[in-house]
Design a protein around this motif. Structure first.
Motif: not given
Length: 148
Positions: A14, A17, A51-54, A56, A72
């Motif tokens: 996290k 990122t 996942k941390n960069l959203n 999906k 992204f």
């Protein structure tokens, strides 16, 4: 750094990122290579960063496809998350797939498994990158990060 479990790894990734985002906001591109033996956790790290960069999409190891690209956004700027796996090929094969041009373009984040195969090319092309070496030691992961 030693990570004892997935929770510790997730907390670290996290923060990592956040560093990736800061670099992308400034330089608009970044290359990260992942090294480590089979099963060390390279794909797990990359999935967590996605996942941390959203992102999906369901991130899978591109061992057979070689190169997956996922769009992204950071703020309102569009970027592309390139997940490359060089396990089964010689690095020269990826260079034939428009890689030389793409890696120099802004708007791209490259995460490359078995990236040590590309190090000589990156150095000779004067492309700066981050190297992450993951060593599995029993249930633990020993991770070192180097900016080159």
């Amino acid at each position: 750094m030693i990570f004892k479990n997935l929770k510790e790894t997730s907390l670290f990734l996290k923060k990592f990122t956040e560093e990736i985002v800061n670099i992308l906001k400034k330089k608009k591109k970044l290359v990260i290579i992942f090294s480590g033996h089979l099963g060390a956790g390279k794909t797990t790290f990359i999935k967590e960063i996605a996942k941390n960069l959203n992102i999906k999409s369901n991130i899978k190891s591109p061992s057979f496809v070689l190169w997956q690209i996922y769009p992204f956004y950071l703020n309102s700027s569009k970027f592309y998350f390139h997940h490359i796996d060089l396990y089964r090929i010689h690095y020269k094969e990826i260079l034939k797939l428009d890689f030389k041009r793409k890696i120099k373009e802004k708007g791209n984040l490259f995460l490359i498994e078995w990236g040590e195969k590309l190090e000589n090319y990156l150095k000779s092309s004067k492309i700066k990158y981050i190297k992450i070496l993951i060593k599995k030691k029993g249930k633990f992961r020993d991770v070192s990060i180097e900016k080159l």
